[in-house]
Design a protein around this motif. Structure first.
Motif, mmCIF file in Angstrom:
data_model
loop_
_atom_site.group_PDB
_atom_site.id
_atom_site.type_symbol
_atom_site.label_atom_id
_atom_site.label_comp_id
_atom_site.label_asym_id
_atom_site.label_seq_id
_atom_site.Cartn_x
_atom_site.Cartn_y
_atom_site.Cartn_z
ATOM 1 N N MET A 1 14.324 0.216 -11.551
ATOM 2 C CA MET A 1 13.806 -0.950 -10.947
ATOM 3 C C MET A 1 14.132 -1.977 -12.263
ATOM 4 S SD MET A 1 12.392 -2.954 -7.751
ATOM 5 C CE MET A 1 11.155 -2.882 -8.273
ATOM 6 N N TYR A 270 8.383 2.741 3.674
ATOM 7 C CA TYR A 270 7.157 2.353 4.478
ATOM 8 C C TYR A 270 6.472 3.171 4.704
ATOM 9 C CZ TYR A 270 8.956 -2.820 3.409
ATOM 10 O OH TYR A 270 8.899 -4.198 3.243
ATOM 11 N N VAL A 275 3.607 1.403 6.724
ATOM 12 C CA VAL A 275 3.832 0.344 7.018
ATOM 13 C C VAL A 275 4.868 0.150 7.972
ATOM 14 C CG1 VAL A 275 4.726 -2.115 5.620
ATOM 15 C CG2 VAL A 275 3.803 -0.830 4.243
ATOM 16 N N ARG A 292 0.231 -3.741 10.581
ATOM 17 C CA ARG A 292 -0.334 -2.795 10.031
ATOM 18 C C ARG A 292 -2.261 -3.086 10.341
ATOM 19 N NH1 ARG A 292 -0.229 -5.757 4.623
ATOM 20 N NH2 ARG A 292 2.234 -7.699 4.828
ATOM 21 N N MET A 296 -3.913 0.760 9.804
ATOM 22 C CA MET A 296 -5.643 0.628 9.018
ATOM 23 C C MET A 296 -6.561 1.426 10.087
ATOM 24 S SD MET A 296 -5.799 -0.914 6.374
ATOM 25 C CE MET A 296 -4.696 0.172 5.913
ATOM 26 N N ASP B 268 11.659 4.049 -8.288
ATOM 27 C CA ASP B 268 11.019 2.705 -7.736
ATOM 28 C C ASP B 268 9.684 3.801 -7.680
ATOM 29 O OD1 ASP B 268 12.065 0.676 -8.820
ATOM 30 O OD2 ASP B 268 12.657 -0.214 -7.123
ATOM 31 N N LEU B 269 10.230 4.850 -6.423
ATOM 32 C CA LEU B 269 9.252 5.578 -5.616
ATOM 33 C C LEU B 269 8.512 6.150 -6.896
ATOM 34 C CD1 LEU B 269 8.173 6.635 -2.816
ATOM 35 C CD2 LEU B 269 10.266 8.291 -3.030
ATOM 36 N N MET B 272 6.387 3.656 -8.843
ATOM 37 C CA MET B 272 5.151 3.178 -8.454
ATOM 38 C C MET B 272 3.753 4.457 -7.863
ATOM 39 S SD MET B 272 4.898 2.083 -4.481
ATOM 40 C CE MET B 272 4.002 1.713 -3.764
ATOM 41 N N ASN B 336 -5.780 1.435 0.989
ATOM 42 C CA ASN B 336 -4.541 1.687 1.481
ATOM 43 C C ASN B 336 -3.823 0.239 2.027
ATOM 44 O OD1 ASN B 336 -4.333 4.503 2.615
ATOM 45 N ND2 ASN B 336 -5.766 4.925 1.662
ATOM 46 N N ALA B 337 -4.713 -0.691 2.381
ATOM 47 C CA ALA B 337 -4.206 -1.652 2.456
ATOM 48 C C ALA B 337 -3.461 -2.488 1.577
ATOM 49 C CB ALA B 337 -4.966 -2.821 2.695
ATOM 50 N N THR B 339 -1.867 -0.343 -1.403
ATOM 51 C CA THR B 339 -0.923 -0.633 -1.232
ATOM 52 C C THR B 339 0.451 -0.849 -0.143
ATOM 53 O OG1 THR B 339 -2.263 2.181 -1.435
ATOM 54 C CG2 THR B 339 0.200 2.215 -1.314
ATOM 55 N N GLN B 340 0.012 -0.949 1.341
ATOM 56 C CA GLN B 340 1.169 -1.112 2.172
ATOM 57 C C GLN B 340 1.424 -2.577 1.601
ATOM 58 O OE1 GLN B 340 -1.567 -1.959 6.023
ATOM 59 N NE2 GLN B 340 -1.059 -0.176 6.794
ATOM 60 N N THR B 341 1.113 -3.256 0.793
ATOM 61 C CA THR B 341 1.088 -4.761 0.703
ATOM 62 C C THR B 341 2.179 -4.905 -0.567
ATOM 63 O OG1 THR B 341 -1.145 -5.641 1.032
ATOM 64 C CG2 THR B 341 0.880 -7.152 -0.873
ATOM 65 N N SER B 343 3.901 -2.356 -1.077
ATOM 66 C CA SER B 343 5.176 -1.233 -0.412
ATOM 67 C C SER B 343 6.329 -2.229 -0.066
ATOM 68 C CB SER B 343 5.296 -0.650 1.249
ATOM 69 O OG SER B 343 4.016 0.332 0.247
ATOM 70 N N ILE B 344 5.997 -3.348 -0.260
ATOM 71 C CA ILE B 344 6.694 -4.513 0.961
ATOM 72 C C ILE B 344 7.058 -5.507 -0.475
ATOM 73 C CG2 ILE B 344 6.245 -6.596 2.278
ATOM 74 C CD1 ILE B 344 4.670 -4.972 3.625
ATOM 75 N N ILE B 346 7.775 -4.806 -3.272
ATOM 76 C CA ILE B 346 8.039 -3.482 -4.761
ATOM 77 C C ILE B 346 9.344 -3.690 -3.806
ATOM 78 C CG2 ILE B 346 8.507 -1.556 -5.152
ATOM 79 C CD1 ILE B 346 5.727 -1.947 -6.114
ATOM 80 N N ARG B 347 9.821 -3.901 -2.646
ATOM 81 C CA ARG B 347 11.017 -3.201 -2.028
ATOM 82 C C ARG B 347 11.863 -4.569 -1.892
ATOM 83 N NH1 ARG B 347 14.671 -0.012 -2.080
ATOM 84 N NH2 ARG B 347 15.325 0.369 -0.177
ATOM 85 N N ILE B 349 11.390 -7.048 -4.338
ATOM 86 C CA ILE B 349 11.842 -7.288 -4.883
ATOM 87 C C ILE B 349 13.210 -6.555 -5.435
ATOM 88 C CG2 ILE B 349 11.289 -7.014 -7.905
ATOM 89 C CD1 ILE B 349 8.391 -7.649 -7.432
ATOM 90 N N ALA B 350 13.253 -5.004 -5.063
ATOM 91 C CA ALA B 350 14.280 -4.173 -5.815
ATOM 92 C C ALA B 350 15.334 -5.049 -4.718
ATOM 93 C CB ALA B 350 13.816 -2.881 -5.135
ATOM 94 N N ALA B 428 7.480 -2.010 -10.570
ATOM 95 C CA ALA B 428 7.055 -0.936 -9.362
ATOM 96 C C ALA B 428 6.179 0.644 -10.164
ATOM 97 C CB ALA B 428 8.493 0.269 -9.052
#
Lengths: 459, 459
Positions: A1, A270, A275, A292, A296, B268-269, B272, B336-337, B339-341, B343-344, B346-347, B349-350, B428
């Motif tokens: 990307m 996700y 997610v 979320r 958590m 992307d995956l 990342m 982890n929190a 990475t949740q943000t 993921s959202i 990056i997706r 944008i893609a 990513a």
């Protein structure tokens, strides 16, 4: 990307223009001109509308011809569709539906409360209602759930001239025309013909002679992801859906497959990180927290496993506090190495590339990558820690711990998704969270355990 | 992604069958029957062939008609294509090429050493060579790099009857026929006509009257990912590619777009998590180590930042070893929190969903999700630690540290990809590694820093 920074802005400009023009119509309360509709793609209009508030949307839709509204409606996101439906009577909704394909109507009915759904089905023409009711019976994520019933099916006994005449008549109501499906006298799907072959062949040739009888098809209960894999693999623009008797009951076109691929890819990324698949950048704060927070707490429970592991070694840490500084390296490197393996396995499963009989060689490979990368990075880490603390044994135990933890990381990064899949659970589901738990717990255990063994050399 | 466990096995069975049949032909040294070729999809044959060794592949290709070999060759993976080319003379390769589309030939030439490429281009028909040379000039990941030159372009002055006659003639050589492009007298692309409209309209109508002049098009230098976004957004089956003068120079069909989407999603995956885009489950051990080791060392360098942070607080940890047990929770939950943000974003944008003007509200939302999830999980963590160690202040400082670290995690999970993108770097790219570094360093710093502040209450 790799995107240009100003691409987003360009798009925004276009949508802003349309928004201004919508406001112009709203202020003049003047019906929307046909040429304006032709100039602007319904998707762009839908996108502009979705940024307005409910009453403006309501007012604007009144200024549109029903047919144009149907076009825009069809291309809208769920939220906008619901906003539009809210301000329309059942009669108006049925009028909009009359311009839409059965599969799109089905998707929308699926969003409505059962009461409203039943009412609309009662108001629809009986034939149409029957098709829609039938489609509503399929799982939303199955071939039946995404198929459309607007296909071209002809008898194998037709000549090309007869076929062409039928095609001319039916074509305006079908989703695609370049592939024509062929049925035998029992209505069983027996082949497909390329329209170009019909156009360029002898007038009296029968479809039976022209058709390709080796067609890729799916049955209605197949999961949409497998349908997408087939379409991608065989470069199809359409795939027929058959019932148990081999009768054609629908087709799935490639544009719907692209939506499936995008949705499944989003879901994989996700789920891997805990997610909810429903989230996007549009989700409200409250929805985001709601979706979320459960993850958590699951993550918190697994994080405590790491804490309990470290707590077992508090006596060792109290004697050598340097261990506390070094332990995040072992765990963190394990987590990252494992996630590399995980990414490759999850993608391999999604693309249908991973064969189960190759399992053992692949597991061995991932384990070896772990050992070798662990040895290389462990050596450097060991040297640096030796220089930092002047203790040879501290370097040695981190070297050993890195090799062991990256070995475990490679193995679990490989096994977790395959294990989930063998249980019929989505292999991407929170894999990263489970994996980092394993690498944290094992990493701390092996590093601090070795430290306890070597404690006399460390203090 | 939810797959049935036996799907992989079913596929394997089919490929195994074909492999057995290939062996049958190999042993009898008998030319491959035309009906066998018709019964088996070239993609499946290619897949079976790729599991044989080079000499078997060589022997088997000799038993095939060139046209059939070309079909199989076109559908093969890169490695198999190279294996097949190795055992063929230039004349035989040119013969295979003569059955293939210019864009596929271009892709293959791109794999060959320059010497061989030049030789083949010299042997090709001059016209074909020119097309291929032209295509070779485009970036592999641009619209020009993935387009094909087999399209239907007609003059806007033709009547539907004239158009239909031309279509019948040209159709066999084009990639798609349901969309016909229309040019003006200067060869500029001015519109497109749906074949169904030509079929069902009045014979003497001119294309100009039938055509849609508001077509979505791209220029040759546009990145393939943006092309894919356009095709997905507007549900296209084909998108025209124009040069700077607005002249049609090629088309991109939706099956190639699916490949782009799959490749970009994999990228992307992978990126990342620091995996090279070339890796797959087929990659050899040595290649895997080579491609992943550099990322492991980058990760190691960032992991040391966490170590240095903890090392600053060794005096505090030496006094209260329980801190060492609790600190992975703060860092891990932040990671982890975040990475949740991530993921959202990056997706988003893609998929082209994130608008830059919405940045600040989204950043605020992610920060708030962090604070609230941090407070909720922090409260539970604080309580458990209080129960474990009987120290009220330990619970309080972890509660505060969780809120602060998840706030930072949400903000950086949002800012890292947008910052990379604004620099023109793939958003990513190793985002997860950078993010966990931030949450580790900040998490340790704030937790141990607070502990130092409260140290008199902790011992």
């Amino acid at each position: 990307m790799k995107l240009l920074f100003d691409r987003g802005d360009l798009r925004v400009e276009k949508i802003d223009n349309i928004k201004n023009e919508i406001n112009y119509y709203l202020n003049k309360e003047e019906n929307v001109k046909e040429e304006w509709i032709e100039e602007n793609h319904p998707i762009d209009i839908a996108e502009a509308l979705s940024e307005l508030d409910a009453s403006e949307i309501n007012d604007f839709t009144k200024l549109l011809e029903t047919e144009d509204l149907a076009d825009i409606f069809e291309e809208s996101e769920k939220d906008l569709q619901i906003d539009i439906l809210k301000c329309k009577s059942s009669e108006e909704i049925i009028e909009i539906f009359s311009h839409m394909a059965a599969d799109d109507i089905t998707d929308i009915l699926g969003l409505l409360p059962i009461q409203k759904r039943k009412e609309l089905l009662r108001h629809m023409k009986q034939d149409d209602a029957l098709v829609v009711k039938n489609l509503l019976g399929y799982d939303r994520e199955s071939a039946g759930g995404i198929m459309t019933t607007e296909y071209l099916l002809l008898s194998k006994n037709l000549t090309t001239t007869e076929a062409l005449n039928k095609i001319k008549k039916i074509a305006p109501d079908t989703e695609i025309i370049d592939t024509i499906f062929v049925a035998d006298s029992n209505k069983k799907l027996v082949g497909s013909v390329d329209l170009r072959d019909i156009l360029s062949s002898d007038d009296e040739k029968k479809l039976e002679e022209l058709m390709d009888d080796n067609i890729i098809k799916v049955s209605a209960d197949v999961d949409q992801e497998i349908v997408a894999q087939q379409v991608a693999k065989y470069d199809l623009t359409v795939i027929p859906v058959i019932n148990k008797s081999g009768i054609l009951i629908g087709i799935i076109t490639v544009d719907d497959i692209i939506d499936v691929i995008e949705a499944e890819n989003t879901e994989d990324l996700y789920k891997m990180h805990g997610v909810d698949e429903e989230e996007s950048s549009d989700t409200t704060l409250l929805q985001s927290i709601k979706s979320r927070m459960p993850w958590m707490f699951i993550n918190l429970a697994t994080a405590f496993l790491a804490t309990f592991t470290v707590a077992m070694f508090e006596d060792v840490i109290a004697q050598v506090a340097a261990l506390a500084a070094a332990m995040p390296i072992v765990a963190g490197m394990g987590g990252n190495a494992g996630t590399q393996t995980l990414s490759i396995v999850i993608r391999g499963i999604a693309l249908g590339e991973i064969d189960f009989k190759d399992n053992w060689t692949l597991l061995f490979k991932e384990a070896m990558v772990g050992v070798i990368n662990g040895a290389a990075t462990g050596l450097v880490t060991g040297l640096i820690l030796y220089l930092m603390y002047g203790n040879y044994y501290l370097g040695l135990i981190i070297f050993l711990a890195m090799i062991l933890n990256l070995l475990v990381a490679g193995m679990f990064g490989f096994l977790i998704p395959l294990f989930l899949q063998s249980l019929g659970i989505d292999p991407a589901l929170a894999s990263a969270i489970f994996l980092t738990t394993v690498t944290d717990v094992f990493g701390f255990f092996v590093f601090l355990g070795l430290a306890r063994g070597f404690i006399v050399y460390l203090i």
